[in-house]
Design a protein around this motif. Sequence first.
Motif, mmCIF file in Angstrom:
data_model
loop_
_atom_site.group_PDB
_atom_site.id
_atom_site.type_symbol
_atom_site.label_atom_id
_atom_site.label_comp_id
_atom_site.label_asym_id
_atom_site.label_seq_id
_atom_site.Cartn_x
_atom_site.Cartn_y
_atom_site.Cartn_z
ATOM 1 N N GLN A 164 0.847 -1.191 0.000
ATOM 2 C CA GLN A 164 0.000 0.000 0.000
ATOM 3 C C GLN A 164 0.880 1.237 0.000
ATOM 4 N N MET A 165 0.549 2.173 -0.884
ATOM 5 C CA MET A 165 1.298 3.435 -0.933
ATOM 6 C C MET A 165 0.304 4.583 -0.863
ATOM 7 N N GLN A 166 0.654 5.572 -0.092
ATOM 8 C CA GLN A 166 -0.210 6.733 0.027
ATOM 9 C C GLN A 166 0.680 7.960 0.014
ATOM 10 N N TRP A 167 0.285 8.983 -0.687
ATOM 11 C CA TRP A 167 1.152 10.167 -0.759
ATOM 12 C C TRP A 167 0.309 11.438 -0.862
ATOM 13 N N HIS A 168 0.928 12.530 -0.498
ATOM 14 C CA HIS A 168 0.326 13.820 -0.825
ATOM 15 C C HIS A 168 1.425 14.865 -0.912
ATOM 16 N N ARG A 169 1.085 15.887 -1.648
ATOM 17 C CA ARG A 169 2.033 16.986 -1.840
ATOM 18 C C ARG A 169 2.104 17.794 -0.561
ATOM 19 N N TYR A 200 7.787 22.720 -3.186
ATOM 20 C CA TYR A 200 6.862 21.624 -2.900
ATOM 21 C C TYR A 200 7.659 20.350 -2.692
ATOM 22 N N LEU A 253 7.069 15.861 -1.351
ATOM 23 C CA LEU A 253 6.143 14.724 -1.299
ATOM 24 C C LEU A 253 6.194 14.082 0.086
ATOM 25 N N ASN A 304 7.469 13.810 -13.216
ATOM 26 C CA ASN A 304 6.894 12.473 -13.157
ATOM 27 C C ASN A 304 7.701 11.624 -12.195
ATOM 28 N N PHE A 305 7.019 11.099 -11.210
ATOM 29 C CA PHE A 305 7.663 10.210 -10.243
ATOM 30 C C PHE A 305 7.044 8.828 -10.363
ATOM 31 N N LYS A 306 7.864 7.838 -10.081
ATOM 32 C CA LYS A 306 7.343 6.477 -10.143
ATOM 33 C C LYS A 306 7.848 5.701 -8.934
ATOM 34 N N PHE A 307 6.932 4.963 -8.314
ATOM 35 C CA PHE A 307 7.342 4.054 -7.246
ATOM 36 C C PHE A 307 7.580 2.694 -7.887
#
Lengths: 266, 166, 166
Positions: free
Chosen positions: B40-45, B71, B73, B157-160
């Motif tokens: 599970q991944m959760q993110w916000h700026r 800004y 993450l 663009n970011f990628k996990f």
Amino acid sequence: MRMLLLILLLPMTAYAGMMSFSVSPSIIKYETVQGGIKAFDLTFINQGDNSLKADIQIMDFNLDKKGVPVITNKSNNTGQWARFVAIDKNNFKVGAKQSKKIHVTLKTPRGKPGGGYFAVVFNTSAPKLKRKSKGIQNVMTIGGQLPVLFIGEISRSGKRKVKVLKGAVNKAPYTKEKPFKLRFVLKNIGTTHVNVTGDVLLRHNKKVIGRLMLESGSGLILPQGERYFVATWAKSDRYANKKIQAEARFSYVGGRTSKKISFKIP
Amino acid sequence: MPINFKIFVWLLCVLPALTNASGTKSVDMQVQADIHASMQMQWHRIEVDDLHYQQMKNKIKLKPGWVLLPYGLYVELQTNDVSRIVSLRVNNLISTNKIDTIATDSIYISHNGNALVTAKKDLAILDPEDRGLLKKHVLLFVIKTNPTQKPGQYLANFKFVSNTLP
Amino acid sequence: MNIKKIKTLLVLLFISIISNTHSAIDTDMQEVASLNVNAVVAPYTTVSVSTNELSFSVLGTPGAYISTDVVTLTVDSNQSTWSAFAQASSLVHNDFGVADLPAERLSFAINDSKQFLPLKNNVLFLQGVIDQEPEPVKLSFRLTTTWQDTPGIYKGKVTIAFLNNP
């Protein structure tokens, strides 16, 4: 150069997100025959509360020295079979708490004995939202990537051979946080993958003073790949200023190899 | 007839019936649980006025010509998988007119206030040792500016990247 | 006495016996021989379950998962009272060295109840009396998983035991 305005993460759309997904199985090991066709089913599971979009690519797969998968574009390199693989869909959307099946087909090449490797890579993102105004373009996009690794071999055709490239110790001083470590680098010079295990015998004045297990996760090395094997010795302080001989011994299906190094503990 | 003997005889007659009456039966049901790997991944700026941003910003030492982006993450990750690693991949920044790029060798990441690392390589944020733990990360981004970079708006663009160690 | 007279006497005696027997049967049912009759009504308990396999497929993130296998249990007994108990074993992973899922992670609910009872120790969940018409009872089972649980197949059992009380 502060004049340079870089507005990366504008307060526009979709800057909070959640993704929860998994693919089953995540690693497939198999045997096949030359010219044969092998089929596999993968299940992509969206475990989150939002729908997801997934794009699928077939790519080459290697391992770095720490055993971490390295995914690269399809190539004609020996042992890379991505170019012989097809999938039944290249992209799909999957709703929250739902799953999707993907069918993978491999046409095993002829005249290429040994191991073959590829990855089916799922690139995920949130489905595109309809934008109210075309002026809102500057967004940060975040996605996920999850490869499924395929590790295969044409039955009884591979040659297994490993050699130890080098062995070394880390630099002093040695502390509890930074203990004495021995590291060996092994290279797979065969034509198929091997799982290697090893240990190291420590001797002082021809007397065995310790035996350490060499850690390397699963010890899997792909053909032409290299891998670190590391052992930690907590009792090095007892042998300060002494000369130590270390003999690293490795074994794998079909063979063994070893390497001796000497060093002095400062 | 002595009373003890009467009781004995009574018991002899009654006991088999009692045993039958207090008999136990049981049924076993075989249980199988198939637990799949999960992540599970959760993110916000986070913005400049965010507490996390301020806490980490104070730990970053910027050289002249280096710009800390306003800004960042905030990410939370968790997995039950025994051999899962997750890395953050930062791609080249692309201008909104799709003409200019800022390559990753000019981008640096501050991970939880630690020393800046280059964005050329994937940044590991979850190791197999972290299995089961809820890992929290604050990521701030720094651009090493140079005269070739053009001002403007850029798309990030970011990628996990999630990998299972074979 | 001559033979003729002896024969006459014997016939008369025989006739007398027959007639007496007949009289005994016909009239006062005089006890000639008696048979003891024992009719034994054995105590019984019959138990039926609709399935003896429970499976959980935990595809999503850790949490509470209710099995799609609903067990219908019917108990019939001619005992005075009976009780039904439920107990679970811990669920053991297929691979050696992986921690078990403790028994209290399994719980069950009766009929349409929303309340799930943990299966840690012997749990009394049903009682019956002799005159009770057997009524099927539905049992739903729930497994709770956490992020610390290693993926894989776990196996164990749930035992439903019945005790007839004298």
